[in-house]
Design an enzyme around this catalytic site. Sequence first.
Site, PDB file in Angstrom:
ATOM      1  N   ARG A   5       0.974 -10.867   7.263  1.00  0.00           N
ATOM      2  CA  ARG A   5       0.984  -9.449   6.430  1.00  0.00           C
ATOM      3  C   ARG A   5       2.351  -8.946   6.414  1.00  0.00           C
ATOM      4  NH1 ARG A   5      -3.801  -9.490   8.979  1.00  0.00           N
ATOM      5  NH2 ARG A   5      -3.156  -7.702  10.109  1.00  0.00           N
ATOM      6  N   TYR A  43      16.384  31.734   4.061  1.00  0.00           N
ATOM      7  CA  TYR A  43      15.011  32.525   4.618  1.00  0.00           C
ATOM      8  C   TYR A  43      15.043  32.853   6.118  1.00  0.00           C
ATOM      9  CZ  TYR A  43      12.563  31.628   0.119  1.00  0.00           C
ATOM     10  OH  TYR A  43      12.353  31.617  -1.182  1.00  0.00           O
ATOM     11  N   HIS A  78      -6.076  -7.478  13.072  1.00  0.00           N
ATOM     12  CA  HIS A  78      -5.022  -6.585  13.294  1.00  0.00           C
ATOM     13  C   HIS A  78      -4.751  -6.126  14.532  1.00  0.00           C
ATOM     14  CE1 HIS A  78      -1.924  -4.243  11.209  1.00  0.00           C
ATOM     15  NE2 HIS A  78      -2.344  -3.112  11.528  1.00  0.00           N
ATOM     16  N   ASP A  80      12.568  23.771  -2.380  1.00  0.00           N
ATOM     17  CA  ASP A  80      13.195  23.037  -3.339  1.00  0.00           C
ATOM     18  C   ASP A  80      14.564  22.915  -2.878  1.00  0.00           C
ATOM     19  OD1 ASP A  80      10.627  23.408  -5.129  1.00  0.00           O
ATOM     20  OD2 ASP A  80      11.343  25.362  -5.229  1.00  0.00           O
ATOM     21  N   ARG A  90     -10.838  -0.116  14.514  1.00  0.00           N
ATOM     22  CA  ARG A  90     -10.601   0.518  13.154  1.00  0.00           C
ATOM     23  C   ARG A  90     -11.437  -0.113  12.167  1.00  0.00           C
ATOM     24  NH1 ARG A  90      -4.768   0.983  10.504  1.00  0.00           N
ATOM     25  NH2 ARG A  90      -5.005  -1.174  10.059  1.00  0.00           N
ATOM     26  N   CYS A 121      14.262  25.381   2.157  1.00  0.00           N
ATOM     27  CA  CYS A 121      13.262  25.841   1.376  1.00  0.00           C
ATOM     28  C   CYS A 121      12.651  24.990   0.604  1.00  0.00           C
ATOM     29  CB  CYS A 121      14.255  26.771   0.446  1.00  0.00           C
ATOM     30  SG  CYS A 121      15.624  27.915   0.980  1.00  0.00           S
ATOM     31  N   LYS A 134       0.813  -1.316   0.066  1.00  0.00           N
ATOM     32  CA  LYS A 134       0.153  -0.080   0.026  1.00  0.00           C
ATOM     33  C   LYS A 134       0.782   1.394  -0.039  1.00  0.00           C
ATOM     34  CE  LYS A 134      -0.485  -0.179   4.997  1.00  0.00           C
ATOM     35  NZ  LYS A 134      -0.978  -0.726   6.349  1.00  0.00           N
TER      36      LYS A 134
HETATM   37  C1  LIG Z   1      -0.305  -1.598   6.863  1.00  0.00           C
HETATM   38  C2  LIG Z   1      -0.883  -2.871   7.473  1.00  0.00           C
HETATM   39  C3  LIG Z   1      -0.079  -3.953   7.591  1.00  0.00           C
HETATM   40  C4  LIG Z   1       1.564  -3.781   7.560  1.00  0.00           C
HETATM   41  O1  LIG Z   1       1.774  -3.808   8.837  1.00  0.00           O
HETATM   42  P1  LIG Z   1       3.555  -3.615   9.111  1.00  0.00           P
HETATM   43  O2  LIG Z   1       3.575  -3.246  10.305  1.00  0.00           O
HETATM   44  O3  LIG Z   1       3.860  -2.604   8.179  1.00  0.00           O
HETATM   45  O4  LIG Z   1       3.960  -5.132   8.901  1.00  0.00           O
HETATM   46  C5  LIG Z   1      -0.681  -5.133   7.896  1.00  0.00           C
HETATM   47  N1  LIG Z   1      -2.014  -5.245   8.193  1.00  0.00           N
HETATM   48  C6  LIG Z   1      -2.795  -4.273   8.103  1.00  0.00           C
HETATM   49  C7  LIG Z   1      -4.303  -4.258   8.116  1.00  0.00           C
HETATM   50  C8  LIG Z   1      -2.267  -3.060   7.465  1.00  0.00           C
HETATM   51  O5  LIG Z   1      -2.990  -1.994   7.340  1.00  0.00           O
END
Ligand SMILES: *Cc1c(COP(=O)(O)O)cnc(C)c1O
Length: 384
Positions: free
Chosen positions: A219, A265, A166, A313, A136, A311, A40
């Site tokens: 994941r 600046y 998660h 750039d 979430r 700055c 992602k």
């Molecule tokens: C982004 C995400 C991950 C990856 O997590 P890491 O800590 O980067 O390994 C896994 N599961 C879900 C649902 C996520 O949103």
Amino acid sequence: MQEDFYRDTWVEVNLDAITHNVRSMKHHIGEAIDIIAVVKANAYGHGALQVAKTALDAGASLLAVAFLDEALMLRNSGIDVPILVLGATRAVDVELAIKNDITLTVFSLDWLNEAKKYMNTGVINLHVKLDTGMSRLGVRAEKELSAIVKFVEDSSHFAITGIYTHFATADESDIAYFNHQYKRFQELLNCISQQDLLVHCGNSATGLRFPDKLYNAVRLGISMYGLSPSVEVKNELPFPLEEVFSLQTKLVHVKKVPKGTKVSYGATYETTEDEWIGTLPIGYADGWLRSLKDSDVLVEGKRVPLIGRVCMDQCMVKLPYELPVGTKVTLIGKQNNEHITVDEVAKRLDTINYEVPCMITSRVPRMFLKNKSIIEVCNPLLNS
Ligand SMILES: *Cc1c(COP(=O)(O)O)cnc(C)c1O
């Protein structure tokens, strides 16, 4: 392939390090557990397509992204493995997902009822998201989960191919809340009798620390990019990670100025002696934020300080002596024995390492390296 960018600032993405990190994780968790490479946010700012291909070659078998557009980009680029959208997808877009064989996340019964209205042909593959304590996305209660299972059983348009949750604290030393969520996941899984599911609860931290708690997939995000999920667990990693991302630029102007000269600046910096000033063609519009004004960069293997305000750039450094225009300057990465890590930059910004490669904007071209040679350059400015 061509090297199509014309500025002296670029990101180097070391694909060999991706390979190393994925293979090491695979070895650590065992061949039987699938790796879902999380790509992602343009692979956390690294470049989604190139990272995805490399991760798949190294042993990952699925991909995950945050929303449908990211999945479609990969599919349109010829990626043919399962792609899971982790976030919410609009019900109205379910047919588009079916057409492109994208797996969606179902996180409520309401979403299913809504999606049903837009389904005429085909079958949408779904992973059920369980909320075990992150609050979430996800189903919290047995009752709703059972209703979702029943709904899918009664419909010819929906198929459940996976189930997941998660963790909120898998990267923290205190594992009490992790254990609480894990237990809740086990309880909720009891509502499901289907056998052939991909069951996954772990992110990088879980994979690294609790390889026996992964069910049949992990994941893998941050550690695929060679970064520790947190500072807390950095010293107890089961294998060395290799950082993938580095940020490079070159001196574009070098001049000697007398003592008492103001720089940038606000004229906030004043030279305390005759100084060699180098100008770098990178600024906050590239994601090199103004709050990095006191950081170091590497020149000829040595740390030199940024001086004055960053700055939009450009920014300036104080050089130890005269150096030629065109000298390579490393803002993140290694030169000789010095290393400015992503973690160091994160600490300066008072944030986490995840945010650092993500914040380097798309106007900085990504250069992809394999076996130390450039295999591709991605510059969205010139290739849409
Ligand atoms: C982004 C995400 C991950 C990856 O997590 P890491 O800590 O980067 O390994 C896994 N599961 C879900 C649902 C996520 O949103």
